[in-house]
Design an enzyme around this catalytic site. Structure first.
Site, PDB file in Angstrom:
ATOM      1  N   GLU A 287       0.825  -1.212   0.000  1.00  0.00           N
ATOM      2  CA  GLU A 287       0.000   0.000   0.000  1.00  0.00           C
ATOM      3  C   GLU A 287       0.852   1.252   0.000  1.00  0.00           C
ATOM      4  O   GLU A 287       0.566   2.234  -0.682  1.00  0.00           O
ATOM      5  CB  GLU A 287      -0.918   0.035   1.239  1.00  0.00           C
ATOM      6  CG  GLU A 287      -1.842  -1.143   1.383  1.00  0.00           C
ATOM      7  CD  GLU A 287      -1.234  -2.272   2.186  1.00  0.00           C
ATOM      8  OE1 GLU A 287      -0.070  -2.645   1.929  1.00  0.00           O
ATOM      9  OE2 GLU A 287      -1.922  -2.801   3.065  1.00  0.00           O
TER      10      GLU A 287
ATOM     11  N   CYS B 194       0.249   1.545   7.207  1.00  0.00           N
ATOM     12  CA  CYS B 194      -0.336   1.917   5.908  1.00  0.00           C
ATOM     13  C   CYS B 194      -1.635   2.692   6.090  1.00  0.00           C
ATOM     14  O   CYS B 194      -1.928   3.610   5.313  1.00  0.00           O
ATOM     15  CB  CYS B 194      -0.544   0.673   5.050  1.00  0.00           C
ATOM     16  SG  CYS B 194       1.026  -0.051   4.516  1.00  0.00           S
TER      17      CYS B 194
HETATM   18  N1  THU Z   1       2.576  -6.314   4.114  1.00  0.00           N
HETATM   19  C1  THU Z   1       2.020  -5.486   3.180  1.00  0.00           C
HETATM   20  O1  THU Z   1       2.525  -5.384   2.051  1.00  0.00           O
HETATM   21  N2  THU Z   1       0.924  -4.761   3.525  1.00  0.00           N
HETATM   22  C2  THU Z   1       0.337  -4.789   4.754  1.00  0.00           C
HETATM   23  O2  THU Z   1      -0.594  -4.039   5.000  1.00  0.00           O
HETATM   24  C3  THU Z   1       0.817  -5.728   5.762  1.00  0.00           C
HETATM   25  C4  THU Z   1       2.059  -6.475   5.451  1.00  0.00           C
HETATM   26  C5  THU Z   1       3.792  -7.066   3.759  1.00  0.00           C
HETATM   27  C6  THU Z   1       5.013  -6.624   4.516  1.00  0.00           C
HETATM   28  C7  THU Z   1       5.887  -7.866   4.439  1.00  0.00           C
HETATM   29  O3  THU Z   1       6.638  -7.806   3.246  1.00  0.00           O
HETATM   30  C8  THU Z   1       4.900  -9.004   4.362  1.00  0.00           C
HETATM   31  O4  THU Z   1       3.631  -8.417   4.046  1.00  0.00           O
HETATM   32  C9  THU Z   1       4.759  -9.798   5.640  1.00  0.00           C
HETATM   33  O5  THU Z   1       4.472  -8.992   6.713  1.00  0.00           O
END
Ligand code: THU
Length: 151
Positions: free
Chosen positions: A74, A108
């Protein structure tokens, strides 16, 4: 400076796409997810951010061997959009893999709240159904520096 002035975009840029349904925005997030770089968590995430101008901006998570540097999908999308002149968003769709429900993390939520507190947030629950919430319902009493200073 008022919050509205902070958010006023200088100039929208790029491709326009109007009238996007949550299902279509989620399909865009699925496409964005294919570019995820997540060798450490093995949890690929995609995001599709819909700008007020009707443009769809993709984001994916980008991880790093120094774990603290990992970036969520995000925020990748939001950083791309803002750096290209977009500051007003109407919706964001977030997707992980099939059967993996994934609502946006707290960082986020705060990051997007800066620009569009009332935007829609879509994600899939563990059974694959699309959940729809307003961002300000997901982050009540969000931090706002202008409000914190009482101006
Ligand atoms: N992650 C996201 O891309 N968005 C979120 O809102 C939560 C977590 C990703 C971060 C990391 O690369 C992986 O998910 C595991 O936490």
């Amino acid at each position: 400076m008022t919050a509205a002035k902070r958010r006023a975009a200088p100039r929208p840029a790029g491709r326009r796409a109007a009238g996007i349904t949550p299902e279509r925005l989620m399909a865009e997030a699925d496409r964005a997810r294919r570019r995820a770089y997540a060798p450490y968590s093995e949890f690929a995430v995609g995001a599709a951010l819909l700008t007020r101008a009707g443009r769809v901006v993709h984001g994916c998570n980008v991880e790093n061997a120094a774990f603290g540097l990992c970036m969520c999908a995000e925020r990748t999308a939001a950083l791309k959009a803002v750096s290209e002149g977009e500051r007003e968003f109407t919706a964001v769709a977030v997707t992980a893999g099939a059967g993996e429900g994934s609502s946006p993390c707290g960082s986020c939520r705060q990051f997007l709240h800066e620009f569009s507190p009332r935007m829609w947030v879509y994600w899939r629950d563990a059974r694959g159904r699309i959940v729809r919430r307003r961002l300000d319902a997901l982050l009540p009493e969000a931090f706002d520096l202008v409000r914190a200073k009482g101006r």
